[in-house]
Every structure is written in C-alpha cells, then in structure tokens.
Design a protein around this motif. Structure first.
Motif, mmCIF file in Angstrom:
data_model
loop_
_atom_site.group_PDB
_atom_site.id
_atom_site.type_symbol
_atom_site.label_atom_id
_atom_site.label_comp_id
_atom_site.label_asym_id
_atom_site.label_seq_id
_atom_site.Cartn_x
_atom_site.Cartn_y
_atom_site.Cartn_z
ATOM 1 N N GLU A 124 3.519 6.971 0.589
ATOM 2 C CA GLU A 124 3.057 6.852 1.894
ATOM 3 C C GLU A 124 2.665 5.497 2.148
ATOM 4 O OE1 GLU A 124 -0.663 9.309 2.146
ATOM 5 O OE2 GLU A 124 0.446 11.026 0.893
ATOM 6 N N GLY A 125 3.356 4.702 1.724
ATOM 7 C CA GLY A 125 3.272 3.247 1.904
ATOM 8 C C GLY A 125 2.877 2.411 0.685
ATOM 9 N N PRO A 126 3.613 1.648 0.102
ATOM 10 C CA PRO A 126 3.284 0.958 -1.063
ATOM 11 C C PRO A 126 2.284 -0.137 -0.906
ATOM 12 C CG PRO A 126 5.717 0.846 -0.700
ATOM 13 C CD PRO A 126 5.383 1.334 0.578
ATOM 14 N N VAL A 127 2.112 -0.901 -0.039
ATOM 15 C CA VAL A 127 1.074 -1.736 0.268
ATOM 16 C C VAL A 127 -0.301 -1.057 0.840
ATOM 17 C CG1 VAL A 127 0.216 -3.806 1.666
ATOM 18 C CG2 VAL A 127 2.589 -3.665 0.838
ATOM 19 N N ARG A 128 -0.196 -0.183 1.657
ATOM 20 C CA ARG A 128 -1.256 0.539 1.958
ATOM 21 C C ARG A 128 -2.171 1.301 0.897
ATOM 22 N NH1 ARG A 128 -3.296 5.383 3.586
ATOM 23 N NH2 ARG A 128 -4.661 5.703 5.431
ATOM 24 N N GLN A 129 -1.074 2.054 0.313
ATOM 25 C CA GLN A 129 -1.699 2.791 -1.139
ATOM 26 C C GLN A 129 -2.369 1.732 -2.059
ATOM 27 O OE1 GLN A 129 1.477 6.144 -1.129
ATOM 28 N NE2 GLN A 129 -0.503 7.154 -1.925
ATOM 29 N N ALA A 130 -1.621 0.665 -2.231
ATOM 30 C CA ALA A 130 -2.142 -0.230 -3.303
ATOM 31 C C ALA A 130 -3.530 -0.711 -2.931
ATOM 32 C CB ALA A 130 -1.188 -1.393 -3.440
ATOM 33 N N CYS A 131 -3.877 -0.856 -1.388
ATOM 34 C CA CYS A 131 -5.047 -1.195 -1.022
ATOM 35 C C CYS A 131 -5.928 -0.163 -1.366
ATOM 36 C CB CYS A 131 -4.812 -1.251 0.634
ATOM 37 S SG CYS A 131 -4.090 -3.121 0.919
ATOM 38 N N LEU A 132 -5.465 1.067 -1.162
ATOM 39 C CA LEU A 132 -6.410 2.449 -1.323
ATOM 40 C C LEU A 132 -6.971 2.172 -2.519
ATOM 41 C CD1 LEU A 132 -7.418 4.855 -0.007
ATOM 42 C CD2 LEU A 132 -5.378 5.992 -0.623
ATOM 43 N N TYR A 133 -5.982 2.460 -3.624
ATOM 44 C CA TYR A 133 -6.339 2.474 -5.126
ATOM 45 C C TYR A 133 -6.773 1.148 -5.596
ATOM 46 C CZ TYR A 133 -3.697 6.706 -4.160
ATOM 47 O OH TYR A 133 -3.202 7.786 -3.765
ATOM 48 N N GLY A 134 -6.668 0.023 -4.805
ATOM 49 C CA GLY A 134 -7.102 -1.389 -5.550
ATOM 50 C C GLY A 134 -8.683 -1.802 -4.867
ATOM 51 N N GLY A 135 -9.106 -0.509 -4.244
ATOM 52 C CA GLY A 135 -10.386 -0.850 -3.663
ATOM 53 C C GLY A 135 -10.382 -2.003 -2.462
ATOM 54 N N LEU A 136 -9.393 -2.178 -1.783
ATOM 55 C CA LEU A 136 -9.470 -3.128 -0.706
ATOM 56 C C LEU A 136 -9.574 -2.400 0.560
ATOM 57 C CD1 LEU A 136 -6.225 -5.212 -1.794
ATOM 58 C CD2 LEU A 136 -8.917 -5.624 -2.217
ATOM 59 N N PRO A 137 -10.142 -3.042 1.500
ATOM 60 C CA PRO A 137 -10.191 -2.442 2.990
ATOM 61 C C PRO A 137 -8.850 -1.862 3.441
ATOM 62 C CG PRO A 137 -11.133 -4.646 2.997
ATOM 63 C CD PRO A 137 -10.394 -4.579 1.829
ATOM 64 N N LYS A 138 -8.876 -0.719 4.307
ATOM 65 C CA LYS A 138 -7.845 -0.246 4.912
ATOM 66 C C LYS A 138 -7.133 -1.332 5.672
ATOM 67 C CE LYS A 138 -6.297 3.361 8.168
ATOM 68 N NZ LYS A 138 -6.592 4.251 9.007
ATOM 69 N N PRO A 139 -5.876 -1.629 5.597
ATOM 70 C CA PRO A 139 -5.230 -2.602 6.419
ATOM 71 C C PRO A 139 -5.397 -2.236 7.835
ATOM 72 C CG PRO A 139 -3.827 -2.039 4.732
ATOM 73 C CD PRO A 139 -4.862 -1.182 4.634
ATOM 74 N N ASP A 140 -5.853 -3.232 8.673
ATOM 75 C CA ASP A 140 -6.127 -2.650 9.992
ATOM 76 C C ASP A 140 -5.054 -3.511 11.233
ATOM 77 O OD1 ASP A 140 -6.884 -5.572 10.104
ATOM 78 O OD2 ASP A 140 -8.808 -5.011 11.351
ATOM 79 N N TRP A 141 -4.081 -4.008 10.685
ATOM 80 C CA TRP A 141 -3.066 -4.599 11.469
ATOM 81 C C TRP A 141 -1.991 -3.603 11.797
ATOM 82 C CZ3 TRP A 141 -1.472 -9.052 7.946
ATOM 83 C CH2 TRP A 141 -0.806 -8.703 6.577
ATOM 84 N N CYS A 142 -1.054 -4.100 12.603
ATOM 85 C CA CYS A 142 0.100 -3.184 13.093
ATOM 86 C C CYS A 142 1.342 -3.732 12.608
ATOM 87 C CB CYS A 142 -0.097 -2.957 14.303
ATOM 88 S SG CYS A 142 0.056 -4.607 15.434
ATOM 89 N N ILE A 143 1.275 -4.312 11.379
ATOM 90 C CA ILE A 143 2.711 -4.931 10.654
ATOM 91 C C ILE A 143 2.974 -3.875 9.799
ATOM 92 C CG2 ILE A 143 3.550 -6.917 9.446
ATOM 93 C CD1 ILE A 143 1.017 -8.583 10.498
#
Lengths: 220, 113
Positions: free
Chosen positions: B94-113
C-alpha cells in the motif's frame, strides 16, 4: 491544428488573497489566457490555496469561465481547510504541477524577470522566504516534488531565504545535497555568511546567468 | 499529539491510534508495537521490512520528513546490489514509505509527493 504542451501555460501562486502579489498574479493569468493558444493552468500552493474559498474565489471563478483551469495543492489545502475547494477549483498535487512543467507547459512567473530560456536543462527555484515564514517548509516540499521526478534542479537562496541554510532550518534542505537531488546556491549580502550545509556562493552576475540559461525559473 | 480514535492493545499497554492507524504519540513506538500493527494488516515483519522501517525512521529523524521513493529505492539497490521499487511494493503493497511510517511510529505523511 491541435494544441501541444508547448502551447500550454502554468502559473504557480503562493501569495495569499488580497496581497499585491496575488493581484499581480491574477493580472498575469489574464494576460496568459488572452495570449495562449492552449490550456492555461493556475496551481495554488502554500497560502495561495486560500484563493479557492470564500470571497477570494469569485474573481478566479470568472476567469475559469473564460477557460482558466484552477488546481489546488491537496496537501496545502488539507493543512488549512476541510472538505473540497469551491468549484471549479480542483485538488491536484505538486508532482502533477512538476509533471506539467516537465512536459512542456510554459511557466508563467509573476515575480521574476528572468524566466529561463526553455532551452536549458536545469530548473531553477529561487527561495527568498525567511525560515520563520509560516509556510516556508512547503517550499522544500515543492523542491522535493520536482526531485521525485528526477528533474535537474538548482535552488538559489537569496536575501532572507539564506536563513534557510543555517542551523536547524537547514536540516530539511540537507537531504537535497546528501542524496544528490538538487544543487544548492546562495547569493548574499553579508560577507561573513557561512551556510550550515554545502551550498555554493553566486554573485549577482552568476545567478543571473544560471537563471537565464535555465529551462525555467520558479520563484515560490 | 493527534486525536485518538482507536486503541491498540500491546501486552498490558493501550496504545492510542489515529483514524488512519498511525500512533498518536510517537513515544509509544517499539518493535513490539510495530509487529502488532503490521499483524493487524496481515504482514509478518521480516528482515527486509525492518530494514525499510529503520531506513525511513532514520531519514525522518535526520531531515524532518520521510524519504522520497527515489531515495529509498537507491538505498535499497545499494543494500541488495540491485533491485527495484517493485521489491519495496512487495514488502508494503500500500506504499512502501507510507507503510514504513505507519509501522515505524512516524506521523502520516501529509504531503502530496
């Protein structure tokens, strides 16, 4: 004859409604609309997304009725507003903005005389916003979006924008250097200025040459 | 801190999540939390998943935002001596960077890149 992307134009607006810059931008958009054979797109980013709602939207809506396409950065919009912008404004993305630029849309810049040659390879982004300005982080996003498409980019920090290269503010910009995403330059001002990240100094003439030989110049 | 709309049980702890499943409080993150979050989505975290999560976390903490996909792919190629974005999408479809943020405890990326 069918219009090509070379016949199309795109303009970036980050100025908030009712500012002098916004008025200039709207004038430029009208001029572009009159003189362009193809599509004219206005892309609203940063505080410029506020044009897509309330009283500010009216004058743009009238221009849209004459053929102007109005696109709003979805991330910048969602940071400031809920729901959708008013029709005919539509949500879009920075990547889409860059894609249009990269595929031949003529950049209409309402802030700078140096607009590039359209023959060069590099895109120049001039950063004049101080790091303390509310949406200055969004300028980095604009650059990163271009970098995501692997476009050759050069960023010139100028005037108060040089503050972006110092201390904690430089942290985000450093990735452009560390991953070879863009070349960084600065023009200044104080002789003892020391950027906190690798960036090359340019005098006024060198900066002018870089802009004049660029494919296009963006002044967010 | 973001508004909590879900609770994740990890052992004795109740971890608050946003409506998108991201941690409300980054300090709640641990490898156990990551494993539990991923398991909810049917993903068993292996060595490559952990590499990607750690890469994204390090980038975020160094620069203040998640890495561009092209940066992530370049690092992946260096690690594997080859490879492509397809490998990363196999890890996190579902998106490598987005899901890495999800499981890595980081905020949801809020940009449109």
């Amino acid at each position: 004859m069918q219009a090509t992307n070379d016949d199309n134009s795109i303009m970036l607006i980050r100025a908030e409604p009712q500012s002098v810059e916004a008025e200039n931008a709207q004038h430029e958009a009208l001029v572009a609309l009159r003189g362009c054979k193809g599509e004219v797109v206005v892309f609203f980013h940063g505080a410029g997304v506020d044009h897509a709602c309330g009283a500010a939207a009216g004058s743009w809506q009238r221009l849209a009725a004459r053929g102007l396409r109005l696109e709003v950065c979805s991330a910048a919009w969602q940071r400031r507003h809920e729901g959708e912008p008013e029709a005919p404004f539509v949500l879009s993305s920075l990547v889409r903005f860059w894609h249009r630029v990269a595929t031949g849309y003529r950049l209409v810049c309402h802030r700078e005389a140096g607009r590039g040659s359209r023959q060069g390879a590099t895109w120049v982004i001039i950063v004049t916003a101080a790091p303390s300005e509310a949406d200055s982080r969004e300028i980095l996003e604009l650059v990163l979006a271009g970098a995501s498409l692997e476009l050759p980019l050069a960023v010139i920090f100028r005037d108060r924008g040089c503050g972006q290269l110092v201390g904690e503010f430089a942290r985000g910009w450093r990735q452009l250097v560390d991953f070879d995403l863009a070349s960084l330059y600065y023009t200044l001002c104080a002789e003892d200025f020391e950027p906190g990240i690798p960036a090359s100094p340019l005098d006024r003439e060198q900066a002018g040459h870089l802009c004049n030989t660029a494919r296009g110049v963006i002044c967010p | 801190m973001s508004m909590a709309t879900q609770t994740l049980r990890v052992g004795e702890r109740a971890i608050e999540l946003t409506s998108d499943g991201f941690l409300c409080n980054p300090d709640d993150w641990s490898q156990e939390v990551a494993t539990t979050l991923a398991a909810r989505n049917g993903i068993s975290l292996g060595e490559d998943h952990w590499w990607l999560i750690e890469f994204v976390r390090q980038h975020y903490h160094a620069y203040g935002n998640p890495p561009l996909m092209r940066v992530t792919v370049a690092a992946w190629r260096e690690r594997r001596d080859g490879g492509s974005s397809r490998d990363l999408y196999q890890l996190f479809p579902e998106g490598p960077v987005r899901q890495a943020c999800l499981y890595g405890g980081l905020p949801k990326p809020d940009w449109c890149i």
